[in-house]
Design a protein around this motif. Structure first.
Motif, mmCIF file in Angstrom:
data_model
loop_
_atom_site.group_PDB
_atom_site.id
_atom_site.type_symbol
_atom_site.label_atom_id
_atom_site.label_comp_id
_atom_site.label_asym_id
_atom_site.label_seq_id
_atom_site.Cartn_x
_atom_site.Cartn_y
_atom_site.Cartn_z
ATOM 1 N N ALA A 83 0.821 -1.267 -0.061
ATOM 2 C CA ALA A 83 0.041 0.098 0.040
ATOM 3 C C ALA A 83 0.880 1.167 0.045
ATOM 4 N N MET A 84 2.010 1.077 0.585
ATOM 5 C CA MET A 84 3.053 2.400 0.642
ATOM 6 C C MET A 84 3.925 2.602 -0.730
ATOM 7 N N GLY A 85 3.740 1.397 -1.715
ATOM 8 C CA GLY A 85 4.407 1.429 -2.880
ATOM 9 C C GLY A 85 5.229 0.060 -2.958
ATOM 10 N N GLY A 86 6.226 0.345 -3.744
ATOM 11 C CA GLY A 86 6.937 -1.119 -4.185
ATOM 12 C C GLY A 86 8.489 -1.064 -3.691
ATOM 13 N N GLY A 87 9.075 -1.989 -3.868
ATOM 14 C CA GLY A 87 10.360 -1.888 -3.576
ATOM 15 C C GLY A 87 11.256 -3.475 -3.729
ATOM 16 N N PHE A 88 12.330 -3.501 -4.026
ATOM 17 C CA PHE A 88 13.181 -4.808 -4.087
ATOM 18 C C PHE A 88 13.479 -5.454 -2.507
ATOM 19 N N THR A 89 13.220 -6.728 -2.435
ATOM 20 C CA THR A 89 13.734 -7.416 -1.409
ATOM 21 C C THR A 89 14.864 -8.429 -1.507
ATOM 22 N N ILE A 90 15.772 -8.351 -0.565
ATOM 23 C CA ILE A 90 16.816 -9.308 -0.755
ATOM 24 C C ILE A 90 16.867 -10.412 0.479
ATOM 25 N N GLU A 91 17.060 -11.748 -0.053
ATOM 26 C CA GLU A 91 16.985 -12.525 1.203
ATOM 27 C C GLU A 91 18.371 -13.384 0.714
ATOM 28 N N ASN A 92 19.428 -13.283 1.881
ATOM 29 C CA ASN A 92 20.825 -13.775 1.697
ATOM 30 C C ASN A 92 20.925 -14.895 2.526
ATOM 31 N N PRO A 93 21.085 -16.161 2.236
ATOM 32 C CA PRO A 93 21.431 -17.430 3.219
ATOM 33 C C PRO A 93 22.880 -17.170 3.741
ATOM 34 N N ASN A 94 23.551 -16.391 3.419
ATOM 35 C CA ASN A 94 24.815 -16.185 4.080
ATOM 36 C C ASN A 94 24.847 -15.240 5.008
ATOM 37 N N ALA A 95 23.704 -14.314 5.294
ATOM 38 C CA ALA A 95 23.772 -13.391 6.490
ATOM 39 C C ALA A 95 23.239 -14.219 7.546
ATOM 40 N N SER A 96 24.100 -13.973 8.963
ATOM 41 C CA SER A 96 23.826 -14.469 9.991
ATOM 42 C C SER A 96 23.155 -13.529 10.904
ATOM 43 N N ALA A 97 23.266 -12.226 10.488
ATOM 44 C CA ALA A 97 22.359 -11.105 11.371
ATOM 45 C C ALA A 97 21.985 -9.909 10.211
ATOM 46 N N THR A 98 20.795 -9.538 10.192
ATOM 47 C CA THR A 98 20.659 -8.396 9.383
ATOM 48 C C THR A 98 20.095 -7.320 10.496
ATOM 49 N N CYS A 99 20.054 -6.078 10.128
ATOM 50 C CA CYS A 99 19.446 -4.726 10.773
ATOM 51 C C CYS A 99 17.806 -4.748 10.312
ATOM 52 N N GLY A 100 17.306 -3.983 11.190
ATOM 53 C CA GLY A 100 15.934 -3.683 10.733
ATOM 54 C C GLY A 100 15.505 -3.147 9.677
ATOM 55 N N CYS A 101 16.395 -2.407 9.141
ATOM 56 C CA CYS A 101 16.284 -1.759 7.743
ATOM 57 C C CYS A 101 16.221 -2.830 6.452
ATOM 58 N N GLY A 102 16.888 -3.959 6.680
ATOM 59 C CA GLY A 102 16.920 -4.765 5.718
ATOM 60 C C GLY A 102 17.718 -4.710 4.626
#
Length: 117
Positions: A83-102
């Protein structure tokens, strides 16, 4: 090495078609920084280095610099509308931690690095 969903491919090809230059390709990489240690970079480019890895993903030329390759193996790129628009999302199996911003991540080998979150 990298998966780009059909939805993301459609959006990327749409964006490429709107560009004035026909020799552009998608460059995906990582750089030091971000609140978890590394941040993603994704954009159009027309300059390629000798040590870049070139991928053909359903007809889309995708280029990854040598230093980023080890962090992006198995990466999944998607595009989502909301509803707020669109955007790319990234899923990385190598990441052990991510930040809230993604948009930033840390790997197991970088676990001792300071975090700004």
């Amino acid at each position: 090495m990298i998966n780009i969903t059909n939805t993301a491919l459609e959006k990327i090809n749409e964006m490429l078609a709107a560009e004035e230059s026909s020799d552009l390709f998608l460059r995906i990489g990582v750089k030091s920084g971000g609140c978890s240690g590394f941040s993603y970079g994704m954009g159009f480019d027309n300059e390629q280095a000798d040590d870049d890895k070139v991928l053909d993903i359903q007809g889309l030329k995708v280029v990854v610099d040598e230093d980023s390759q080890k962090y992006l193996n198995g990466l999944n790129v998607d595009y989502k509308e909301s509803a707020m628009g669109g955007g790319f999302t990234i899923e990385n199996p190598n990441a052990s931690a991510t930040c809230g911003c993604g948009s930033s991540f840390r790997t197991e080998s970088d676990a001792g690095q300071p975090s700004e979150c």
